[in-house]
Design a protein around this motif. Structure first.
Motif, PDB file in Angstrom:
ATOM      1  N   LEU A 133       0.262  -1.693   0.033  1.00 24.75           N
ATOM      2  CA  LEU A 133       0.026  -0.144   0.058  1.00 24.75           C
ATOM      3  C   LEU A 133       0.840   0.846   0.095  1.00 24.75           C
ATOM      4  CD1 LEU A 133      -2.525  -1.210   2.876  1.00 24.75           C
ATOM      5  CD2 LEU A 133      -2.776  -1.805   0.427  1.00 24.75           C
ATOM      6  N   TRP A 134       0.867   2.387  -1.139  1.00 28.02           N
ATOM      7  CA  TRP A 134       0.900   3.520  -1.020  1.00 28.02           C
ATOM      8  C   TRP A 134       0.429   4.383   0.143  1.00 28.02           C
ATOM      9  CZ3 TRP A 134      -0.569   1.109  -4.978  1.00 28.02           C
ATOM     10  CH2 TRP A 134      -1.575   1.213  -5.425  1.00 28.02           C
ATOM     11  N   SER A 135       0.657   5.614   0.515  1.00 25.99           N
ATOM     12  CA  SER A 135       0.147   5.869   1.247  1.00 25.99           C
ATOM     13  C   SER A 135      -1.115   6.712   0.871  1.00 25.99           C
ATOM     14  CB  SER A 135       1.102   7.604   1.515  1.00 25.99           C
ATOM     15  OG  SER A 135       1.096   7.706   0.967  1.00 25.99           O
ATOM     16  N   GLU A 136      -1.834   6.842   0.278  1.00 27.58           N
ATOM     17  CA  GLU A 136      -3.063   7.466  -0.601  1.00 27.58           C
ATOM     18  C   GLU A 136      -3.316   6.786  -0.780  1.00 27.58           C
ATOM     19  OE1 GLU A 136      -5.029   9.715  -4.339  1.00 27.58           O
ATOM     20  OE2 GLU A 136      -3.051   8.918  -4.312  1.00 27.58           O
ATOM     21  N   LEU A 137      -3.589   4.960  -1.005  1.00 25.92           N
ATOM     22  CA  LEU A 137      -4.624   3.776  -0.778  1.00 25.92           C
ATOM     23  C   LEU A 137      -4.453   3.543   0.565  1.00 25.92           C
ATOM     24  CD1 LEU A 137      -5.513   1.517  -2.415  1.00 25.92           C
ATOM     25  CD2 LEU A 137      -3.626   0.341  -2.468  1.00 25.92           C
ATOM     26  N   GLU A 138      -3.435   3.396   1.218  1.00 32.29           N
ATOM     27  CA  GLU A 138      -3.382   3.486   2.718  1.00 32.29           C
ATOM     28  C   GLU A 138      -4.328   3.938   3.132  1.00 32.29           C
ATOM     29  OE1 GLU A 138      -0.753   2.198   6.966  1.00 32.29           O
ATOM     30  OE2 GLU A 138       0.144   3.165   5.464  1.00 32.29           O
ATOM     31  N   SER A 150      -9.646   2.202 -11.879  1.00 32.87           N
ATOM     32  CA  SER A 150      -9.521   3.256 -12.073  1.00 32.87           C
ATOM     33  C   SER A 150      -8.484   3.758 -13.587  1.00 32.87           C
ATOM     34  CB  SER A 150      -9.125   4.154 -10.823  1.00 32.87           C
ATOM     35  OG  SER A 150      -7.819   3.277 -10.012  1.00 32.87           O
ATOM     36  N   ALA A 151      -8.012   4.833 -13.831  1.00 31.78           N
ATOM     37  CA  ALA A 151      -6.301   5.423 -14.275  1.00 31.78           C
ATOM     38  C   ALA A 151      -5.479   4.961 -13.437  1.00 31.78           C
ATOM     39  CB  ALA A 151      -6.627   6.509 -15.526  1.00 31.78           C
ATOM     40  N   GLU A 152      -4.300   4.835 -14.184  1.00 31.33           N
ATOM     41  CA  GLU A 152      -3.103   4.931 -14.351  1.00 31.33           C
ATOM     42  C   GLU A 152      -2.590   6.095 -13.743  1.00 31.33           C
ATOM     43  OE1 GLU A 152      -0.221   2.247 -15.373  1.00 31.33           O
ATOM     44  OE2 GLU A 152      -2.016  -0.303 -15.322  1.00 31.33           O
ATOM     45  N   ARG A 153      -1.969   5.971 -12.935  1.00 35.07           N
ATOM     46  CA  ARG A 153      -1.342   7.069 -12.566  1.00 35.07           C
ATOM     47  C   ARG A 153       0.537   6.820 -12.137  1.00 35.07           C
ATOM     48  NH1 ARG A 153      -0.469   9.081  -6.386  1.00 35.07           N
ATOM     49  NH2 ARG A 153      -0.237   7.522  -5.704  1.00 35.07           N
ATOM     50  N   GLU A 154       1.216   8.043 -12.353  1.00 36.59           N
ATOM     51  CA  GLU A 154       2.897   8.357 -13.551  1.00 36.59           C
ATOM     52  C   GLU A 154       3.075   8.455 -11.851  1.00 36.59           C
ATOM     53  OE1 GLU A 154       4.432   6.309 -15.905  1.00 36.59           O
ATOM     54  OE2 GLU A 154       2.819   6.439 -15.982  1.00 36.59           O
ATOM     55  N   GLY A 155       4.379   8.207 -11.041  1.00 38.68           N
ATOM     56  CA  GLY A 155       5.238   8.078 -10.681  1.00 38.68           C
ATOM     57  C   GLY A 155       5.382   7.323  -8.986  1.00 38.68           C
ATOM     58  N   PHE A 156       6.486   6.905  -7.896  1.00 36.53           N
ATOM     59  CA  PHE A 156       6.237   6.289  -7.017  1.00 36.53           C
ATOM     60  C   PHE A 156       6.828   6.834  -5.706  1.00 36.53           C
ATOM     61  CE2 PHE A 156       7.273   2.163  -5.092  1.00 36.53           C
ATOM     62  CZ  PHE A 156       8.163   2.605  -4.160  1.00 36.53           C
ATOM     63  N   THR A 157       5.602   7.053  -4.977  1.00 40.76           N
ATOM     64  CA  THR A 157       6.205   7.284  -2.801  1.00 40.76           C
ATOM     65  C   THR A 157       6.367   6.264  -2.510  1.00 40.76           C
ATOM     66  OG1 THR A 157       3.990   7.248  -2.869  1.00 40.76           O
ATOM     67  CG2 THR A 157       4.430   9.340  -3.786  1.00 40.76           C
ATOM     68  N   GLY A 158       6.850   5.292  -2.540  1.00 40.62           N
ATOM     69  CA  GLY A 158       7.142   4.194  -1.972  1.00 40.62           C
ATOM     70  C   GLY A 158       5.603   3.939  -1.053  1.00 40.62           C
ATOM     71  N   THR A 159       5.955   2.462  -1.063  1.00 40.66           N
ATOM     72  CA  THR A 159       4.849   1.425   0.063  1.00 40.66           C
ATOM     73  C   THR A 159       4.969   0.983   1.421  1.00 40.66           C
ATOM     74  OG1 THR A 159       5.811  -0.865  -1.353  1.00 40.66           O
ATOM     75  CG2 THR A 159       4.278   0.730  -2.479  1.00 40.66           C
ATOM     76  N   ARG A 160       4.157   0.528   1.274  1.00 41.09           N
ATOM     77  CA  ARG A 160       4.042  -0.350   2.817  1.00 41.09           C
ATOM     78  C   ARG A 160       3.440  -1.255   3.023  1.00 41.09           C
ATOM     79  NH1 ARG A 160       0.246   1.121   7.624  1.00 41.09           N
ATOM     80  NH2 ARG A 160       0.745  -0.171   9.197  1.00 41.09           N
ATOM     81  N   HIS A 161       3.832  -2.386   3.065  1.00 40.24           N
ATOM     82  CA  HIS A 161       3.661  -3.892   3.242  1.00 40.24           C
ATOM     83  C   HIS A 161       2.025  -4.039   4.126  1.00 40.24           C
ATOM     84  CE1 HIS A 161       5.389  -5.479  -0.319  1.00 40.24           C
ATOM     85  NE2 HIS A 161       6.093  -4.827  -0.246  1.00 40.24           N
ATOM     86  N   CYS A 162       1.338  -4.446   3.844  1.00 42.22           N
ATOM     87  CA  CYS A 162      -0.367  -4.355   4.765  1.00 42.22           C
ATOM     88  C   CYS A 162      -0.543  -6.689   4.324  1.00 42.22           C
ATOM     89  CB  CYS A 162      -1.503  -3.940   4.528  1.00 42.22           C
ATOM     90  SG  CYS A 162      -2.552  -3.733   5.837  1.00 42.22           S
TER      91      CYS A 162
END
Length: 128
Positions: free
Chosen positions: A13-18, A63-75
């Motif tokens: 999970l990236w922060s926006e998804l979390e 949803s549409a895909e988004r460019e870029g990577f902001t880091g993820t956290r495994h859940c």
């Protein structure tokens, strides 16, 4: 209550998804909520424990895909073995790491833009 056998998976999970997960789940615990979403994703509504989720997700579109990577956290997510088998097969079919595939499936269901992943077209230089 005992839910029967479960298989432990992860979702990156990236922060926006979390944040979207935590907002959408309301009073549900995170792991059972995510397990229900993943069961829905693999077209196994019979394994969704919280029936109100079936109603709320029936009309959602990817949803549409988004460019870029902001880091993820495994859940950690504990899913029914039948759901786990299907998730692994689908991740393998598209050549995606399982945790990333699971997170993208959750993002689609929650209407959160996916993190962009480089395509072969973007990764490979053109031959001269």
């Amino acid at each position: 209550p005992h839910l029967g056998p479960r298989t432990v998976l992860t979702a990156a999970l990236w922060s926006e998804l979390e944040q979207a997960v935590d907002q959408a789940r309301g009073n549900f615990d995170r792991s059972p909520f995510l397990a229900d979403l993943l069961a829905w994703h693999v077209e196994r509504p019979d394994l969704v424990r919280h029936r109100q989720l079936v109603i709320s997700f029936e009309s959602r579109c990817p949803s549409a895909e988004r460019e870029g990577f902001t880091g993820t956290r495994h859940c950690t997510v504990r899913v029914h073995p039948a759901v786990a088998i299907e998730l692994v097969a689908r991740a393998n079919a598209v050549g995606s790491p399982r945790a990333v595939y699971n997170a993208n499936a959750l993002a689609d269901l929650l209407g959160v833009p996916r993190l962009g992943t480089p395509t072969a077209e973007k990764e490979l230089p053109l031959a001269m």
